[in-house]
Design a protein around this motif. Sequence first.
Motif, PDB file in Angstrom:
ATOM      1  N   MET A  51      -0.522   3.817  -4.732  1.00 27.98           N
ATOM      2  CA  MET A  51      -1.876   3.977  -4.209  1.00 27.98           C
ATOM      3  C   MET A  51      -1.921   5.260  -3.387  1.00 27.98           C
ATOM      4  O   MET A  51      -1.035   5.531  -2.591  1.00 27.98           O
ATOM      5  CB  MET A  51      -2.243   2.769  -3.340  1.00 27.98           C
ATOM      6  CG  MET A  51      -3.543   2.932  -2.587  1.00 27.98           C
ATOM      7  SD  MET A  51      -3.929   1.531  -1.517  1.00 27.98           S
ATOM      8  CE  MET A  51      -4.712   0.461  -2.699  1.00 27.98           C
ATOM      9  N   ARG A  52      -3.006   6.017  -3.611  1.00 32.54           N
ATOM     10  CA  ARG A  52      -3.225   7.242  -2.849  1.00 32.54           C
ATOM     11  C   ARG A  52      -4.594   7.177  -2.174  1.00 32.54           C
ATOM     12  O   ARG A  52      -5.546   6.700  -2.771  1.00 32.54           O
ATOM     13  CB  ARG A  52      -3.169   8.467  -3.759  1.00 32.54           C
ATOM     14  CG  ARG A  52      -1.796   8.667  -4.378  1.00 32.54           C
ATOM     15  CD  ARG A  52      -1.710   9.881  -5.277  1.00 32.54           C
ATOM     16  NE  ARG A  52      -2.596   9.696  -6.427  1.00 32.54           N
ATOM     17  CZ  ARG A  52      -3.320  10.670  -6.968  1.00 32.54           C
ATOM     18  NH1 ARG A  52      -3.277  11.887  -6.486  1.00 32.54           N
ATOM     19  NH2 ARG A  52      -4.086  10.438  -8.005  1.00 32.54           N
ATOM     20  N   LEU A  53      -4.646   7.645  -0.939  1.00 35.03           N
ATOM     21  CA  LEU A  53      -5.900   7.747  -0.203  1.00 35.03           C
ATOM     22  C   LEU A  53      -6.139   9.229   0.052  1.00 35.03           C
ATOM     23  O   LEU A  53      -5.350   9.879   0.736  1.00 35.03           O
ATOM     24  CB  LEU A  53      -5.822   6.984   1.118  1.00 35.03           C
ATOM     25  CG  LEU A  53      -7.109   6.958   1.943  1.00 35.03           C
ATOM     26  CD1 LEU A  53      -7.225   5.633   2.686  1.00 35.03           C
ATOM     27  CD2 LEU A  53      -7.200   8.105   2.927  1.00 35.03           C
ATOM     28  N   ILE A  54      -7.205   9.749  -0.542  1.00 34.34           N
ATOM     29  CA  ILE A  54      -7.576  11.143  -0.335  1.00 34.34           C
ATOM     30  C   ILE A  54      -8.678  11.150   0.708  1.00 34.34           C
ATOM     31  O   ILE A  54      -9.722  10.521   0.523  1.00 34.34           O
ATOM     32  CB  ILE A  54      -8.054  11.793  -1.644  1.00 34.34           C
ATOM     33  CG1 ILE A  54      -6.942  11.732  -2.696  1.00 34.34           C
ATOM     34  CG2 ILE A  54      -8.491  13.227  -1.399  1.00 34.34           C
ATOM     35  CD1 ILE A  54      -7.371  12.179  -4.078  1.00 34.34           C
ATOM     36  N   GLY A  55      -8.409  11.831   1.806  1.00 31.64           N
ATOM     37  CA  GLY A  55      -9.383  11.839   2.888  1.00 31.64           C
ATOM     38  C   GLY A  55      -9.137  12.969   3.849  1.00 31.64           C
ATOM     39  O   GLY A  55      -8.635  14.024   3.476  1.00 31.64           O
ATOM     40  N   LEU A  56      -9.472  12.712   5.084  1.00 35.06           N
ATOM     41  CA  LEU A  56      -9.341  13.696   6.142  1.00 35.06           C
ATOM     42  C   LEU A  56      -8.785  12.972   7.360  1.00 35.06           C
ATOM     43  O   LEU A  56      -9.323  11.927   7.763  1.00 35.06           O
ATOM     44  CB  LEU A  56     -10.724  14.295   6.436  1.00 35.06           C
ATOM     45  CG  LEU A  56     -10.820  15.555   7.265  1.00 35.06           C
ATOM     46  CD1 LEU A  56     -10.033  16.697   6.648  1.00 35.06           C
ATOM     47  CD2 LEU A  56     -12.282  15.958   7.411  1.00 35.06           C
ATOM     48  N   LYS A  57      -7.716  13.496   7.944  1.00 34.07           N
ATOM     49  CA  LYS A  57      -7.061  12.822   9.062  1.00 34.07           C
ATOM     50  C   LYS A  57      -7.992  12.620  10.256  1.00 34.07           C
ATOM     51  O   LYS A  57      -7.825  11.674  11.007  1.00 34.07           O
ATOM     52  CB  LYS A  57      -5.810  13.594   9.494  1.00 34.07           C
ATOM     53  CG  LYS A  57      -4.705  13.534   8.478  1.00 34.07           C
ATOM     54  CD  LYS A  57      -3.520  14.375   8.877  1.00 34.07           C
ATOM     55  CE  LYS A  57      -2.494  14.351   7.744  1.00 34.07           C
ATOM     56  NZ  LYS A  57      -1.403  15.290   7.971  1.00 34.07           N
ATOM     57  N   THR A  58      -8.975  13.487  10.392  1.00 33.50           N
ATOM     58  CA  THR A  58      -9.889  13.383  11.533  1.00 33.50           C
ATOM     59  C   THR A  58     -11.125  12.537  11.231  1.00 33.50           C
ATOM     60  O   THR A  58     -11.970  12.359  12.103  1.00 33.50           O
ATOM     61  CB  THR A  58     -10.340  14.792  11.982  1.00 33.50           C
ATOM     62  OG1 THR A  58     -10.948  15.451  10.871  1.00 33.50           O
ATOM     63  CG2 THR A  58      -9.167  15.605  12.500  1.00 33.50           C
ATOM     64  N   VAL A 114     -11.367   8.637  -0.901  1.00 33.09           N
ATOM     65  CA  VAL A 114     -11.196   8.330  -2.319  1.00 33.09           C
ATOM     66  C   VAL A 114      -9.862   7.606  -2.411  1.00 33.09           C
ATOM     67  O   VAL A 114      -8.855   8.097  -1.906  1.00 33.09           O
ATOM     68  CB  VAL A 114     -11.171   9.609  -3.187  1.00 33.09           C
ATOM     69  CG1 VAL A 114     -10.837   9.265  -4.632  1.00 33.09           C
ATOM     70  CG2 VAL A 114     -12.501  10.332  -3.103  1.00 33.09           C
ATOM     71  N   ILE A 115      -9.877   6.429  -3.011  1.00 34.90           N
ATOM     72  CA  ILE A 115      -8.648   5.651  -3.158  1.00 34.90           C
ATOM     73  C   ILE A 115      -8.358   5.529  -4.648  1.00 34.90           C
ATOM     74  O   ILE A 115      -9.225   5.137  -5.431  1.00 34.90           O
ATOM     75  CB  ILE A 115      -8.772   4.268  -2.498  1.00 34.90           C
ATOM     76  CG1 ILE A 115      -9.098   4.442  -1.005  1.00 34.90           C
ATOM     77  CG2 ILE A 115      -7.482   3.466  -2.707  1.00 34.90           C
ATOM     78  CD1 ILE A 115      -9.399   3.169  -0.278  1.00 34.90           C
TER      79      ILE A 115
END
Length: 113
Positions: free
Chosen positions: A1-8, A87-88
């Motif tokens: 599983m991958r989570l595409i995002g932004l740490k903030t 986005v997962i």
Amino acid sequence: MRLIGLKTCDTCRKALKELRAAGLDPEVIDVRADGVTDADLDAIVANFPLKAVNKSSTTWRGLSDAEKDSDPKALLQAHPTLLKRPVIIADDMTIGWDKATRARWLGDAAMGA
């Protein structure tokens, strides 16, 4: 599983916290620090042609009309933080962190929260 995002991003942090609490350990890809691969961008735009670009963001409001009318993939390559997050990606792909998405990844655990 991958989570595409932004740490903030508050929504990304909330999603990551809930996924980990459910026993999942997604690989986190930060759009600003790590970038998004062309293959992932192609898949995101193909699966979510109207939702891939976050049109309520400050970045979006600062774009010219010509930029807003450009190809979504090119826009996301130029401004990765415009990606609707998170986005997962696992056996399928979701975008955002609404009730249906939470239920998809968390199952029954999402219904109690």
